[in-house]
Scaffold this motif. Structure first.
Motif, PDB file in Angstrom:
ATOM      1  N   TYR A  48       5.734   7.304   0.378  1.00 57.24           N
ATOM      2  CA  TYR A  48       6.958   6.523   0.192  1.00 57.24           C
ATOM      3  C   TYR A  48       6.673   5.075   0.587  1.00 57.24           C
ATOM      4  N   PRO A  49       6.924   4.098  -0.305  1.00 57.68           N
ATOM      5  CA  PRO A  49       6.776   2.693   0.100  1.00 57.68           C
ATOM      6  C   PRO A  49       7.903   2.302   1.053  1.00 57.68           C
ATOM      7  N   LEU A  50       7.593   1.454   2.015  1.00 52.86           N
ATOM      8  CA  LEU A  50       8.599   1.021   2.991  1.00 52.86           C
ATOM      9  C   LEU A  50       8.970  -0.442   2.727  1.00 52.86           C
ATOM     10  N   PRO A  51      10.201  -0.859   3.098  1.00 53.82           N
ATOM     11  CA  PRO A  51      10.641  -2.227   2.826  1.00 53.82           C
ATOM     12  C   PRO A  51       9.680  -3.260   3.404  1.00 53.82           C
ATOM     13  N   GLY A  52       9.525  -4.359   2.682  1.00 46.96           N
ATOM     14  CA  GLY A  52       8.629  -5.420   3.113  1.00 46.96           C
ATOM     15  C   GLY A  52       7.266  -5.359   2.464  1.00 46.96           C
ATOM     16  N   GLY A  53       6.891  -4.196   1.947  1.00 50.35           N
ATOM     17  CA  GLY A  53       5.660  -4.080   1.169  1.00 50.35           C
ATOM     18  C   GLY A  53       4.370  -3.959   1.953  1.00 50.35           C
ATOM     19  N   GLN A  54       4.449  -3.905   3.297  1.00 52.73           N
ATOM     20  CA  GLN A  54       3.214  -3.856   4.089  1.00 52.73           C
ATOM     21  C   GLN A  54       2.795  -2.441   4.475  1.00 52.73           C
TER      22      GLN A  54
END
Length: 369
Positions: A48-54
């Motif tokens: 799952y990608p998390l907010p902010g992209g890092q």
């Protein structure tokens, strides 16, 4: 925003996390398919990608563990822009949180992961990513195949076996059990002040009204095939509707108007994803094709042969959509496929071996020096 290539450019920087369906392995690739990192993880992962992209979250159901992967994009704030420093990716944290973590829901400020094995939910504060990976555990009444969502400061928890939705505070106190039944509950998405869950007999809408919650059911369209339901849902704030899978097609859910609208596709959708701007909706169908839809007109505007058709029981192909680019996993061929969304064409096929199935993007905007 254009993808940045080379150095000194302002733009969007992309890396890809790829998980294997059969091995406890996660790779990180650059956008041209070069391997930047290879990590042994507790068991095969959903990503799952998390907010902010890092960061990307890895959910390891067999091992009862979660991992947080740092993609290697270090950001430095310079007021009017951010500098991007490219570093080596690494696993920032691995936690054993509970038995059978399965579904995760990523909100703007919080992350929730439901443990099918005991019904607990692990809650993380995303504002502290990189500083503190300790979750708060919320008990919800026992093992089930759960779905979780945030509606403002409320945690909604639904269970497939229980067939109902409960509301909890972020401190873990149960405040409401919604009276509407939702048999075989599966899948969730949030749009504004409305959360939607898929049920065997329609969809359940949970609306935040003042300090309270209001539930209502919308039955599936008349003439829908027996046994067809929505169980995968997504939404984008640019549109007043949510989108779910529906047999060999898509269901558009209009909460304000209170009606459902079905659109046929050539094969059942495995994944549905909007681009970050909400300009296009992408559907990866079981026949291996990626379809581009105009969400406003609610019609297909392009189709692409992307991955090997999926057979029941085999690892599912994966899809991750970002700014200007999508990456797909083809477990049958051991490939990661890059799609240029501007020209809507395959821009690369990268052999990674094994059975890649889950993909997620690290993607940040800034200036590289």
């Amino acid at each position: 925003m254009a993808l940045a290539h080379g150095h000194g450019g302002e733009g969007t920087f992309t890396r890809v996390a790829v998980a294997d369906a059969q091995r406890p392995l996660v790779l990180v690739l650059d956008e041209e398919g070069k391997e930047l990192g290879r990590f042994t993880v507790p068991s095969p992962a959903r990503l799952y990608p998390l907010p902010g992209g890092q960061y990307v979250l890895g959910v390891h159901g067999e091992a009862g563990a979660l991992s947080f992967l740092f993609g290697g994009f270090r950001l430095e704030d310079h007021g009017d822009h951010q500098d991007v420093k490219e570093e080596v990716p690494y696993v920032a944290a691995t936690l054993r949180t509970g038995p059978k973590p399965t579904h995760a829901f990523v909100g703007e400020q919080h992350l929730a992961v439901f443990h099918d094995g005991d019904g607990t939910v692990a809650l993380f504060d995303l504002r502290r990513l990189g500083l503190d990976f300790t979750p708060r555990l919320v008990a919800t009444g026992g093992a089930d195949h759960g779905a979780v969502a945030f509606l403002g400061e409320v945690l909604l928890v639904g269970g497939m076996e229980r067939g109902q939705v409960e509301a909890y505070t972020l401190e873990g106190r149960r405040v409401l059990t919604l009276p509407q039944a939702c048999p075989r509950l599966h899948g969730e998405a949030v749009l504004g002040n409305v959360a939607v869950f898929g049920c065997s007999d329609g969809v359940l809408l949970v609306e935040a009204r003042g300090q309270g919650l209001l539930g209502r059911k919308l039955p599936y369209p008349a003439g829908a095939p027996q046994g067809v339901r929505t169980g995968t849902l997504t939404a984008h704030p640019a549109h007043p509707f949510l989108v779910g899978n529906f047999g060999a097609g898509i269901l558009f859910i209009h909460p304000q108007e209170g009606h459902l609208e079905a659109l046929a596709l050539p094969a059942p959708p495995l994944h549905l994803a909007f681009d970050p701007e909400g300009e296009a909706l992408y559907a990866l169908t079981a026949d291996g094709r990626l379809h581009k839809l105009d969400p406003k007109a609610r019609r297909v505007v392009g189709s692409l042969e992307a991955v090997t058709p999926w057979a029941q029981g085999a690892p599912r192909p994966g899809l991750a959509v970002g700014h200007g680019v999508a990456f797909l996993a083809d477990p049958a061929k051991g490939e990661v496929v890059k799609v240029d969304l501007e020209g809507f064409k395959v821009a690369g096929r990268f052999p990674v071996g094994g059975a890649p199935w889950a993909v997620a993007l690290f993607q940040v905007a800034g200036v590289e020096h």
